[in-house]
Design a protein around this motif. Sequence first.
Motif, PDB file in Angstrom:
ATOM      1  N   LEU A 166     -43.681  26.001 -40.383  1.00 11.92           N
ATOM      2  CA  LEU A 166     -44.116  27.089 -39.496  1.00 11.92           C
ATOM      3  C   LEU A 166     -44.592  26.478 -38.183  1.00 11.92           C
ATOM      4  O   LEU A 166     -45.486  25.633 -38.159  1.00 11.92           O
ATOM      5  N   ARG A 167     -43.982  26.940 -37.083  1.00  9.94           N
ATOM      6  CA  ARG A 167     -44.352  26.457 -35.746  1.00  9.94           C
ATOM      7  C   ARG A 167     -45.018  27.602 -34.997  1.00  9.94           C
ATOM      8  O   ARG A 167     -44.411  28.649 -34.771  1.00  9.94           O
ATOM      9  N   ILE A 168     -46.266  27.406 -34.615  1.00 12.85           N
ATOM     10  CA  ILE A 168     -47.068  28.445 -33.972  1.00 12.85           C
ATOM     11  C   ILE A 168     -47.310  28.040 -32.521  1.00 12.85           C
ATOM     12  O   ILE A 168     -47.793  26.928 -32.247  1.00 12.85           O
ATOM     13  N   THR A 169     -47.002  28.938 -31.595  1.00 17.84           N
ATOM     14  CA  THR A 169     -47.296  28.711 -30.187  1.00 17.84           C
ATOM     15  C   THR A 169     -48.336  29.729 -29.724  1.00 17.84           C
ATOM     16  O   THR A 169     -48.169  30.939 -29.948  1.00 17.84           O
ATOM     17  N   LEU A 170     -49.410  29.248 -29.108  1.00 23.36           N
ATOM     18  CA  LEU A 170     -50.479  30.091 -28.566  1.00 23.36           C
ATOM     19  C   LEU A 170     -50.457  29.962 -27.047  1.00 23.36           C
ATOM     20  O   LEU A 170     -50.466  28.850 -26.514  1.00 23.36           O
ATOM     21  N   SER A 171     -50.422  31.088 -26.351  1.00 22.10           N
ATOM     22  CA  SER A 171     -50.299  31.066 -24.891  1.00 22.10           C
ATOM     23  C   SER A 171     -51.443  31.842 -24.240  1.00 22.10           C
ATOM     24  O   SER A 171     -51.705  32.992 -24.603  1.00 22.10           O
ATOM     25  N   GLY A 172     -52.106  31.178 -23.291  1.00 25.84           N
ATOM     26  CA  GLY A 172     -53.155  31.807 -22.496  1.00 25.84           C
ATOM     27  C   GLY A 172     -52.844  31.639 -21.030  1.00 25.84           C
ATOM     28  O   GLY A 172     -51.799  32.081 -20.553  1.00 25.84           O
ATOM     29  N   LYS A 173     -53.733  30.955 -20.298  1.00 28.74           N
ATOM     30  CA  LYS A 173     -53.535  30.753 -18.861  1.00 28.74           C
ATOM     31  C   LYS A 173     -54.189  29.453 -18.449  1.00 28.74           C
ATOM     32  O   LYS A 173     -55.345  29.190 -18.803  1.00 28.74           O
ATOM     33  N   THR A 174     -53.433  28.603 -17.755  1.00 28.17           N
ATOM     34  CA  THR A 174     -54.012  27.342 -17.280  1.00 28.17           C
ATOM     35  C   THR A 174     -54.949  27.594 -16.103  1.00 28.17           C
ATOM     36  O   THR A 174     -54.884  28.627 -15.430  1.00 28.17           O
ATOM     37  N   ALA A 175     -55.807  26.618 -15.853  1.00 31.97           N
ATOM     38  CA  ALA A 175     -56.736  26.687 -14.724  1.00 31.97           C
ATOM     39  C   ALA A 175     -57.092  25.265 -14.315  1.00 31.97           C
ATOM     40  O   ALA A 175     -56.751  24.294 -15.008  1.00 31.97           O
ATOM     41  N   HIS A 176     -57.784  25.140 -13.200  1.00 35.20           N
ATOM     42  CA  HIS A 176     -58.294  23.835 -12.800  1.00 35.20           C
ATOM     43  C   HIS A 176     -59.379  23.424 -13.786  1.00 35.20           C
ATOM     44  O   HIS A 176     -60.179  24.255 -14.234  1.00 35.20           O
ATOM     45  N   ALA A 177     -59.408  22.146 -14.123  1.00 34.94           N
ATOM     46  CA  ALA A 177     -60.383  21.677 -15.105  1.00 34.94           C
ATOM     47  C   ALA A 177     -61.821  21.879 -14.637  1.00 34.94           C
ATOM     48  O   ALA A 177     -62.740  21.959 -15.461  1.00 34.94           O
ATOM     49  N   SER A 178     -62.018  21.983 -13.331  1.00 38.41           N
ATOM     50  CA  SER A 178     -63.377  22.213 -12.822  1.00 38.41           C
ATOM     51  C   SER A 178     -63.776  23.682 -12.877  1.00 38.41           C
ATOM     52  O   SER A 178     -64.945  24.016 -12.704  1.00 38.41           O
ATOM     53  N   MET A 179     -62.779  24.566 -13.107  1.00 36.95           N
ATOM     54  CA  MET A 179     -63.047  26.006 -13.148  1.00 36.95           C
ATOM     55  C   MET A 179     -62.350  26.630 -14.364  1.00 36.95           C
ATOM     56  O   MET A 179     -61.465  27.486 -14.233  1.00 36.95           O
ATOM     57  N   PRO A 180     -62.680  26.196 -15.577  1.00 38.88           N
ATOM     58  CA  PRO A 180     -61.984  26.696 -16.769  1.00 38.88           C
ATOM     59  C   PRO A 180     -62.153  28.199 -16.960  1.00 38.88           C
ATOM     60  O   PRO A 180     -61.338  28.832 -17.623  1.00 38.88           O
ATOM     61  N   GLN A 181     -63.206  28.774 -16.347  1.00 40.68           N
ATOM     62  CA  GLN A 181     -63.425  30.213 -16.488  1.00 40.68           C
ATOM     63  C   GLN A 181     -62.325  31.044 -15.823  1.00 40.68           C
ATOM     64  O   GLN A 181     -62.164  32.235 -16.119  1.00 40.68           O
ATOM     65  N   ASP A 182     -61.548  30.429 -14.947  1.00 38.55           N
ATOM     66  CA  ASP A 182     -60.460  31.147 -14.291  1.00 38.55           C
ATOM     67  C   ASP A 182     -59.220  31.239 -15.182  1.00 38.55           C
ATOM     68  O   ASP A 182     -58.261  31.940 -14.831  1.00 38.55           O
ATOM     69  N   GLY A 183     -59.195  30.524 -16.281  1.00 33.27           N
ATOM     70  CA  GLY A 183     -58.044  30.537 -17.176  1.00 33.27           C
ATOM     71  C   GLY A 183     -58.394  31.110 -18.540  1.00 33.27           C
ATOM     72  O   GLY A 183     -59.460  31.718 -18.727  1.00 33.27           O
ATOM     73  N   LEU A 184     -57.510  30.918 -19.461  1.00 36.67           N
ATOM     74  CA  LEU A 184     -57.733  31.342 -20.853  1.00 36.67           C
ATOM     75  C   LEU A 184     -57.218  30.235 -21.759  1.00 36.67           C
ATOM     76  O   LEU A 184     -56.009  30.074 -21.953  1.00 36.67           O
ATOM     77  N   SER A 185     -58.144  29.452 -22.285  1.00 37.53           N
ATOM     78  CA  SER A 185     -57.775  28.287 -23.095  1.00 37.53           C
ATOM     79  C   SER A 185     -57.563  28.682 -24.556  1.00 37.53           C
ATOM     80  O   SER A 185     -58.395  29.392 -25.136  1.00 37.53           O
ATOM     81  N   PRO A 186     -56.488  28.182 -25.200  1.00 26.60           N
ATOM     82  CA  PRO A 186     -56.283  28.413 -26.629  1.00 26.60           C
ATOM     83  C   PRO A 186     -57.041  27.415 -27.502  1.00 26.60           C
ATOM     84  O   PRO A 186     -56.902  27.434 -28.723  1.00 26.60           O
ATOM     85  N   MET A 187     -57.849  26.538 -26.890  1.00 21.41           N
ATOM     86  CA  MET A 187     -58.523  25.490 -27.643  1.00 21.41           C
ATOM     87  C   MET A 187     -59.398  26.023 -28.774  1.00 21.41           C
ATOM     88  O   MET A 187     -59.307  25.539 -29.917  1.00 21.41           O
TER      89      MET A 187
END
Length: 381
Positions: free
Chosen positions: A184-205
């Motif tokens: 089973l291969r699972i892909t999770l997709s959010g939104k990248t951002a600058h590492a200094s402003m992670p709140q601007d993205g959506l991390s699947p971490m």
Amino acid sequence: MELDERHVSDAIAFRRRLHQAPEVSGEEAETAEAVAARLAAFRPDQLLRGLGGHGVAAVFEGAAPGRSLLLRCELDALPIQEISDAPHRSRVPGKGHLCGHDGHSAILTLVAAELSRRRPARGRVVLLFQPAEETGAGAAAVIADPAFAVIAPDMALSLHNWPGLPLGEVALREGPVNCASRGLRITLSGKTAHASMPQDGLSPMPALARLMPALSALGPGGALDERFRLVTVTHARLGEPAFGIAPGEAEIWATLRTLRDEAMDALVRQAEALVAAEAEAAGLRYALAYDDVFRHCENHPEAVALLRRALNAEGIAHAPGTPMYPSEDFGRFADLSPSAMLFLGAGTDHPRLHNPDYDFPDELLAIGARVFLRATWEFLE
């Protein structure tokens, strides 16, 4: 049953030549050509090539019409670097015959050598050299090939060497003998951002971190009974290998394993529901894909009885043993006819299958051929 010693020596030499030139699933062109050239020397009545990809089949007809017996082996090797000092070690970097398919193929060439001396009284023997077993795709492709319909069997037999069993002894049982499994291969997709402003993205971490133990908890393993379920997380990836990017995508690979196909269906539903719930809660998009899909192998009582009589006639020690955790795509042939696979001991201290220091024991070639030939004579005479 006495075998021609010259044929046995030739089979050992052929096995070692195959071992030196491993080809992985779907790439077995040169292996298939070497096998076909070897078989042609034994004058089969038909020699089919290109079955389901690179599959090869040699057909030996009996003197009178009758039933058809299929003996099956595998052609493919593994994408693993071999560690060995043997003169016949792999010459292909990153690839090795570390499951013994070179030995299984050599056993069937030894059977072919003996059939060239003595055809069955009636019916026919089909020696099938199947591609792409390691990915679970080969058996289905061979069976779907229109050319295979002409040689469809009334019974199918196979064997696999098994480190951990005493050398030359056999495990043979009715019912399930190899697990169902799928990747089973699972892909999770959010939104990248600058590492200094992670709140601007959506991390699947966070979802990735929760899903790995949650998937494993669905299948804790244990004894191989009807309740057996095993989920093994085999790979995970998060974002890009960079310090300046907060990740927007992740991937998890997990192998699902059950004793029977019915239990696999239930485990798949649970795993998919778990992923969907986690992705929804995190606001992520997700995608699912499956690879290396294996059905469970089921040994038919009639085929098992035939093999047991052959083992007894040859004086080969055998016991029922237990089902095997690994998967095998030979189970597909059960859709066509009664079928059975036996497990031939490679030694209690022998390196395990898929280990980098594994090598097929040449002592098993004559044993495997004798069992198959004895079963052939009974089934077709």
